[in-house]
Design a protein around this motif. Structure first.
Motif, PDB file in Angstrom:
ATOM      1  N   GLN A  41       0.838  -1.191   0.000  1.00 35.08           N
ATOM      2  CA  GLN A  41       0.000   0.000   0.000  1.00 35.08           C
ATOM      3  C   GLN A  41       0.877   1.247   0.000  1.00 35.08           C
ATOM      4  OE1 GLN A  41      -2.744   0.082   3.265  1.00 35.08           O
ATOM      5  NE2 GLN A  41      -4.187   1.098   1.934  1.00 35.08           N
ATOM      6  N   GLU A  42       0.384   2.280  -0.660  1.00 36.50           N
ATOM      7  CA  GLU A  42       1.096   3.558  -0.632  1.00 36.50           C
ATOM      8  C   GLU A  42       0.090   4.687  -0.501  1.00 36.50           C
ATOM      9  OE1 GLU A  42       3.933   4.125  -3.743  1.00 36.50           O
ATOM     10  OE2 GLU A  42       4.358   6.197  -3.172  1.00 36.50           O
ATOM     11  N   TRP A  43       0.401   5.654   0.341  1.00 34.05           N
ATOM     12  CA  TRP A  43      -0.382   6.885   0.438  1.00 34.05           C
ATOM     13  C   TRP A  43       0.560   8.049   0.176  1.00 34.05           C
ATOM     14  CZ3 TRP A  43      -2.902   5.818   5.890  1.00 34.05           C
ATOM     15  CH2 TRP A  43      -3.958   4.912   5.743  1.00 34.05           C
ATOM     16  N   ARG A  44       0.051   9.035  -0.540  1.00 31.51           N
ATOM     17  CA  ARG A  44       0.832  10.248  -0.801  1.00 31.51           C
ATOM     18  C   ARG A  44      -0.087  11.449  -0.571  1.00 31.51           C
ATOM     19  NH1 ARG A  44       5.459  11.048  -3.776  1.00 31.51           N
ATOM     20  NH2 ARG A  44       5.457   8.851  -4.316  1.00 31.51           N
ATOM     21  N   PHE A  45       0.424  12.435   0.113  1.00 30.79           N
ATOM     22  CA  PHE A  45      -0.413  13.596   0.470  1.00 30.79           C
ATOM     23  C   PHE A  45       0.240  14.883  -0.021  1.00 30.79           C
ATOM     24  CE2 PHE A  45      -0.850  10.352   3.819  1.00 30.79           C
ATOM     25  CZ  PHE A  45      -2.185  10.036   3.648  1.00 30.79           C
ATOM     26  N   SER A  46      -0.527  15.681  -0.749  1.00 26.87           N
ATOM     27  CA  SER A  46      -0.016  16.974  -1.195  1.00 26.87           C
ATOM     28  C   SER A  46      -0.382  18.084  -0.227  1.00 26.87           C
ATOM     29  CB  SER A  46      -0.569  17.324  -2.581  1.00 26.87           C
ATOM     30  OG  SER A  46      -0.080  16.417  -3.538  1.00 26.87           O
ATOM     31  N   ARG A  47      -1.497  17.891   0.475  1.00 30.90           N
ATOM     32  CA  ARG A  47      -1.916  18.882   1.478  1.00 30.90           C
ATOM     33  C   ARG A  47      -2.922  18.221   2.419  1.00 30.90           C
ATOM     34  NH1 ARG A  47      -7.132  20.110   0.825  1.00 30.90           N
ATOM     35  NH2 ARG A  47      -8.051  20.656  -1.190  1.00 30.90           N
ATOM     36  N   PRO A  48      -3.209  18.866   3.570  1.00 33.35           N
ATOM     37  CA  PRO A  48      -4.174  18.274   4.509  1.00 33.35           C
ATOM     38  C   PRO A  48      -5.590  18.222   3.920  1.00 33.35           C
ATOM     39  CG  PRO A  48      -2.864  19.990   5.578  1.00 33.35           C
ATOM     40  CD  PRO A  48      -2.587  20.087   4.110  1.00 33.35           C
ATOM     41  N   PHE A  49      -6.365  17.263   4.411  1.00 32.22           N
ATOM     42  CA  PHE A  49      -7.782  17.180   4.051  1.00 32.22           C
ATOM     43  C   PHE A  49      -8.581  18.188   4.877  1.00 32.22           C
ATOM     44  CE2 PHE A  49      -6.565  12.611   3.256  1.00 32.22           C
ATOM     45  CZ  PHE A  49      -6.749  12.642   1.886  1.00 32.22           C
ATOM     46  N   LYS A  50      -9.563  18.806   4.217  1.00 31.73           N
ATOM     47  CA  LYS A  50     -10.446  19.741   4.922  1.00 31.73           C
ATOM     48  C   LYS A  50     -11.797  19.071   5.145  1.00 31.73           C
ATOM     49  CE  LYS A  50      -8.241  23.537   2.457  1.00 31.73           C
ATOM     50  NZ  LYS A  50      -8.380  24.412   1.294  1.00 31.73           N
ATOM     51  N   ILE A  51     -12.301  19.220   6.346  1.00 29.49           N
ATOM     52  CA  ILE A  51     -13.625  18.667   6.652  1.00 29.49           C
ATOM     53  C   ILE A  51     -14.668  19.302   5.722  1.00 29.49           C
ATOM     54  CG2 ILE A  51     -15.456  18.589   8.398  1.00 29.49           C
ATOM     55  CD1 ILE A  51     -13.259  16.905   9.407  1.00 29.49           C
ATOM     56  N   GLY A  52     -15.489  18.468   5.133  1.00 31.61           N
ATOM     57  CA  GLY A  52     -16.591  18.958   4.309  1.00 31.61           C
ATOM     58  C   GLY A  52     -16.237  19.194   2.860  1.00 31.61           C
ATOM     59  N   GLU A  53     -14.955  19.148   2.503  1.00 33.02           N
ATOM     60  CA  GLU A  53     -14.607  19.429   1.104  1.00 33.02           C
ATOM     61  C   GLU A  53     -14.956  18.242   0.219  1.00 33.02           C
ATOM     62  OE1 GLU A  53     -10.547  20.056  -0.079  1.00 33.02           O
ATOM     63  OE2 GLU A  53      -9.800  18.623   1.377  1.00 33.02           O
TER      64      GLU A  53
END
Lengths: 141, 153
Positions: B82-94
């Motif tokens: 498995q791999e996860w990559r994040f460019s920025r934080p998640f915003k609630i409700g987006e």
């Protein structure tokens, strides 16, 4: 939660081990009781049919723990950018897992201060998950 | 099932490789994010109540994710990579747009199941401006539980 800085991080630095015990309730609650999940996460017999020997611990739960473990190590100004995990052996619910890790690389990439960690989950002292995690840390300068 | 004499991967399966799915809308739900955070007993102030942010591991529960549309060639399956990559934080409700594709399908002889099929699939999540937010990639090892080697139960 203390803040870690790039300059204070050295190769082979070790993260303090952390024990977590996954349960079937935890696996179901994590994904939500109303959401469909693999029956082997909560049903020992379903897990045995998969050859696991008991209720299966979701890999997604383990990777989430690893994410949290590294985020806590990095501090609130650090950011986990990438995780790559290999699930070497299935884990069975109600058996403790120990998370451990160490710094294997640090570099500046496009002006960002990147530290790479190797993180494992250990079951009975044997690695069940091996992950490489890239985290961006703040610099003091 | 014993070890098949030829690969069970068909041209139809191979044709799925590299084909991007239609986008699926995914919303970062507050209830889900807080539930996952609380199960992990995560006290990080960045995603405490009222901050409007969700911990990055909410990607574990996001609909439209990597298993959608994955070819099922053998009845059993275990997540093996498995791999996860994040460019920025998640915003609630987006609301995010999830696009998935199969990257690879291959088979393997040997191991505890004798014959298995490895399917690698990924999903990219984009925000309403088309900017990349996160990616998830998984490899599922598919197998027939009846083929399990004795002693591995």
């Amino acid at each position: 939660m203390s803040q870690r800085y790039y300059e204070d991080t050295n190769l082979d630095d070790e993260l303090e081990p952390l024990e977590r015990t996954p349960t079937t309730d935890m696996a179901i609650d994590f994904f939500g009781r109303d959401n469909p999940t693999n029956p082997a996460f909560s049903d020992i017999e379903a897990g045995k049919r998969l050859g696991v020997g008991g209720a299966l611990v979701p890999g997604l739960l383990k990777l989430s723990w690893i994410t949290q473990y590294v985020s806590d190590w990095a501090g609130t100004e650090g950011h986990v950018k990438n995780l790559r995990a290999a699930y070497r052996r299935p884990d069975v619910a109600d058996r403790p897992l120990v998370l451990g890790g160490r710094v294997v690389d640090k570099r500046v990439e496009d002006g960002k201060h990147i530290v790479e960690l190797e993180v494992v989950t250990l079951a009975d002292g044997q690695p069940s998950t091996r992950a490489n995690v890239q985290v961006e840390l703040p610099a003091k300068g | 099932m014993s070890v098949p004499e030829q690969s069970l991967i068909t041209d139809e399966h191979r044709a799925a490789i590299g084909v991007k799915s239609d986008p699926v809308k995914v919303v970062i739900g507050e209830v889900d994010a807080h539930r996952m955070r609380d199960v992990l007993e995560d006290k990080d102030p960045r995603w405490a109540d009222g901050t409007g942010l969700a911990p990055s591991y909410v990607i574990a529960g996001m609909g439209g994710g990597p298993r959608r549309g994955m070819p099922q060639i053998l009845p059993g399956g275990l997540l093996t990579q498995q791999e996860w990559r994040f460019s920025r934080p998640f915003k609630i409700g987006e609301e995010l747009s999830a696009v998935s594709q199969v990257f690879d399908i291959r088979d393997r002889l040997g191991g505890r199941y004798g014959y298995s099929v490895l399917v690698t699939q990924g999903t990219e999540y984009f925000d309403s401006d088309g900017h990349h937010v996160a990616s998830a990639m998984i490899t599922i090892t598919q197998f027939d539980p009846k083929s399990q080697r004795k002693g591995d139960e």
